[in-house]
Structure formats: C-alpha cells, structure tokens
Scaffold this motif. Structure first.
Motif, PDB file in Angstrom:
ATOM      1  N   ALA A 179     -18.428   0.611  25.698  1.00  0.00           N
ATOM      2  CA  ALA A 179     -16.978   0.812  25.773  1.00  0.00           C
ATOM      3  C   ALA A 179     -16.661   2.114  26.513  1.00  0.00           C
ATOM      4  O   ALA A 179     -17.565   2.866  26.886  1.00  0.00           O
ATOM      5  CB  ALA A 179     -16.326   0.772  24.393  1.00  0.00           C
ATOM      6  N   GLY A 183     -20.206   3.143  27.607  1.00  0.00           N
ATOM      7  CA  GLY A 183     -20.945   2.152  28.390  1.00  0.00           C
ATOM      8  C   GLY A 183     -20.816   2.319  29.888  1.00  0.00           C
ATOM      9  O   GLY A 183     -21.095   1.390  30.643  1.00  0.00           O
ATOM     10  N   TYR A 184     -20.369   3.478  30.342  1.00  0.00           N
ATOM     11  CA  TYR A 184     -20.218   3.702  31.785  1.00  0.00           C
ATOM     12  C   TYR A 184     -21.122   4.851  32.211  1.00  0.00           C
ATOM     13  O   TYR A 184     -20.687   5.964  32.449  1.00  0.00           O
ATOM     14  CB  TYR A 184     -18.754   3.987  32.115  1.00  0.00           C
ATOM     15  N   ARG A 237     -23.692  -8.561  30.887  1.00  0.00           N
ATOM     16  CA  ARG A 237     -24.277  -7.251  31.221  1.00  0.00           C
ATOM     17  C   ARG A 237     -25.070  -6.664  30.052  1.00  0.00           C
ATOM     18  O   ARG A 237     -26.196  -6.185  30.216  1.00  0.00           O
ATOM     19  CB  ARG A 237     -23.160  -6.285  31.624  1.00  0.00           C
ATOM     20  N   ASP A 240     -14.023  -1.813  21.089  1.00  0.00           N
ATOM     21  CA  ASP A 240     -12.581  -1.704  21.379  1.00  0.00           C
ATOM     22  C   ASP A 240     -11.778  -2.109  20.142  1.00  0.00           C
ATOM     23  O   ASP A 240     -10.790  -1.466  19.789  1.00  0.00           O
ATOM     24  CB  ASP A 240     -12.192  -2.604  22.558  1.00  0.00           C
TER      25      ASP A 240
HETATM   26  N1  UDP Z   1     -17.906  -2.106  29.266  1.00  0.00           N
HETATM   27  C1  UDP Z   1     -18.830  -1.085  29.310  1.00  0.00           C
HETATM   28  N2  UDP Z   1     -19.482  -0.830  30.479  1.00  0.00           N
HETATM   29  C2  UDP Z   1     -19.270  -1.561  31.596  1.00  0.00           C
HETATM   30  C3  UDP Z   1     -18.348  -2.630  31.540  1.00  0.00           C
HETATM   31  C4  UDP Z   1     -17.694  -2.893  30.338  1.00  0.00           C
HETATM   32  O1  UDP Z   1     -19.056  -0.412  28.312  1.00  0.00           O
HETATM   33  O2  UDP Z   1     -19.893  -1.285  32.604  1.00  0.00           O
HETATM   34  C5  UDP Z   1     -17.197  -2.346  28.003  1.00  0.00           C
HETATM   35  C6  UDP Z   1     -15.696  -2.388  28.083  1.00  0.00           C
HETATM   36  O3  UDP Z   1     -15.175  -1.068  28.049  1.00  0.00           O
HETATM   37  C7  UDP Z   1     -15.362  -3.191  26.848  1.00  0.00           C
HETATM   38  C8  UDP Z   1     -16.544  -4.143  26.727  1.00  0.00           C
HETATM   39  O4  UDP Z   1     -17.574  -3.599  27.550  1.00  0.00           O
HETATM   40  O5  UDP Z   1     -15.346  -2.345  25.715  1.00  0.00           O
HETATM   41  C9  UDP Z   1     -16.279  -5.517  27.289  1.00  0.00           C
HETATM   42  O6  UDP Z   1     -15.487  -6.158  26.477  1.00  0.00           O
HETATM   43  P1  UDP Z   1     -15.074  -7.650  26.821  1.00  0.00           P
HETATM   44  O7  UDP Z   1     -14.114  -8.048  25.773  1.00  0.00           O
HETATM   45  O8  UDP Z   1     -14.726  -7.783  28.262  1.00  0.00           O
HETATM   46  O9  UDP Z   1     -16.474  -8.356  26.646  1.00  0.00           O
HETATM   47  P2  UDP Z   1     -16.770  -9.812  26.132  1.00  0.00           P
HETATM   48  O10 UDP Z   1     -16.561  -9.733  24.642  1.00  0.00           O
HETATM   49  O11 UDP Z   1     -15.808 -10.695  26.845  1.00  0.00           O
HETATM   50  O12 UDP Z   1     -18.184  -9.994  26.526  1.00  0.00           O
END
Ligand code: UDP
Length: 217
Positions: free
Chosen positions: A122, A149-150, A177, A202
């Motif tokens: 996140a 996560g960045y 990812r 989140d």
């Molecule tokens: N995120 C991250 N690094 C990245 C891309 C995304 O930490 O390079 C985080 C983003 O901030 C969010 C989560 O990954 O908190 C993605 O949530 P999303 O609801 O899109 O994921 P899903 O549940 O659909 O897989």
C-alpha cells in the motif's frame, strides 16, 4: 520438498479444482486459521493465495499467472464466484474464506499466539495508518515491521523482513504483482506464512472502504 516435510501431515485438506486452479474447501475461518497455526507449528513455509474469478480468468490467459498459482500451497475461496464455479463444476460448493477477512482473522490469532506480523504494501500513508489502526484494534498484536509497496530495491525489503523474522508476512501490492513477488522471493524470506491481501491495508487504514456487503455477497 524436504524429506522431513513429506513425513508430516499436511495441515490443509485436499483442494478442489476450479478451471485448473486449486481451492481448499475450508469449513470456516477458524478451520483455515487452525491450518495456518499447524503449518507454523510444523515449521513449514506456506504461501496462500486468494482465488477469485478475475484470478482464474487471468491464469487461464497468462501462463505466468497460472504458474504462480500452482506454486502456492493453498488457494482460498475469495468470494461467491469461485464457490458457484465449484458448485457447477464439482457439484460441491466451497465455503467462502476471503483474503480480507482471513487477514483480520489471522491478526486476531497472531495477537493470541504472539506471532509477529509484517505488513508490506500500500501507499506510505495507508501502510502507516493501517499499522496504527490495527494496533488500536489488536492492542497485543506484534507488528514487527512494515513497509509501503512502492519500493525499488527488493533486496533492501527482503533484508528488512529477515531482520525481524515474522511468522506472518502480508503482501498488499495488488494482484498478481503481490503473488509474483512472494513466489519470486519466498525461498529467501525468513517468514513462515505468506499471503497476498490486495487492498486489505487500504481497508484497514480506513482510507478506503470495502465494497458494500451486498456487493461482497
Ligand atoms: N500497491 C502497492 N504497490 C504497487 C501497486 C499497488 O503497494 O506497486 C498497492 C495499492 O496501494 C493498494 C493495493 O496494492 O493498496 C492494491 O489494491 P487493489 O485493491 O488494487 O488490489 P486487488 O485487491 O484488486 O488485487
């Protein structure tokens, strides 16, 4: 697999298959948490993945995603879509055990059992706020480490995790990812249990709300 591991009973029940993807029919969240506990007790490393229709779809169109799902030790039924799919294909529904709810159930268990947790993923703000809120909700929880996560340098993150050796590593970097990241590095990461939790940090941060109950059902 190590010889000693093959001699131990697998804590999770055998999976059902939904369009080529394995999903374990846990009876309840407690059942799933008990399997995690047993796996940790046995000193295993296990990688769990939440299976929903988007992931099944992606896996069928992207061999790299299918390969990552095959490397997971346990797939959980992340919602009604997979449950219905199993009903149609296997004539047997699967109880829902969503990634987000299992995340919270495991935090409660971690607090009871003194497991250390690491929260990876996140945005920096959401990660910090999630840790704070979770600390309020679970006052005895040991958040041994966290990191947004960045990041650019995987090695640095792996070192940070290995310094604290958490039992539970939650990776919230979106799918697929987070699953690719876990599969790529799990051999070198000194944690016992790995789960990709998508947007759960989140949700935990309060910065983003979950879908309304009706949608989740
Ligand atoms: N995120 C991250 N690094 C990245 C891309 C995304 O930490 O390079 C985080 C983003 O901030 C969010 C989560 O990954 O908190 C993605 O949530 P999303 O609801 O899109 O994921 P899903 O549940 O659909 O897989």
């Amino acid at each position: 697999m190590h010889m000693s591991e093959t001699l131990l009973n697998d804590p999770a029940p055998p999976p059902l298959t939904v369009l080529g993807v394995n999903v374990v029919p846990f009876a309840s969240y407690d059942h799933a948490v008990d399997c995690v506990a047993e796996s940790i007790r046995q000193g295993r490393k296990s990688f769990w993945v939440a299976i929903n229709p988007q992931k099944v779809y992606r896996a069928r169109h992207d061999p790299a995603v299918m390969e990552v799902l095959r490397q997971a030790d346990v797939g959980i039924c992340d919602g009604i879509g997979v449950s219905l799919g199993s009903m149609l294909l296997n004539r047997r529904g699967i109880q829902r055990v969503t990634g987000c709810d299992l995340f919270f159930a495991l935090l409660a268990a971690a607090q009871r059992r003194s497991w250390r947790v690491f929260l990876l993923g996140a945005s920096p703000e959401a990660n910090a706020q999630a840790a704070q809120r979770l600390g309020e909700r679970f006052p005895q929880l040991k958040i041994a480490g966290r990191r947004d996560g960045y990041f650019g340098n995987d090695e640095e993150v792996i070192e940070q995790i290995n310094r604290v050796r958490p039992e539970l590593l939650f990776v919230a970097m979106g799918s697929p990812r987070q699953e690719h990241w876990i599969a790529r590095h799990r051999d070198r990461i000194d944690a016992r249990f790995f789960l990709g939790v998508g947007g759960s940090l989140d949700v935990a941060s309060g910065l983003s709300r979950r879908a309304p109950t009706l949608f989740r059902r």
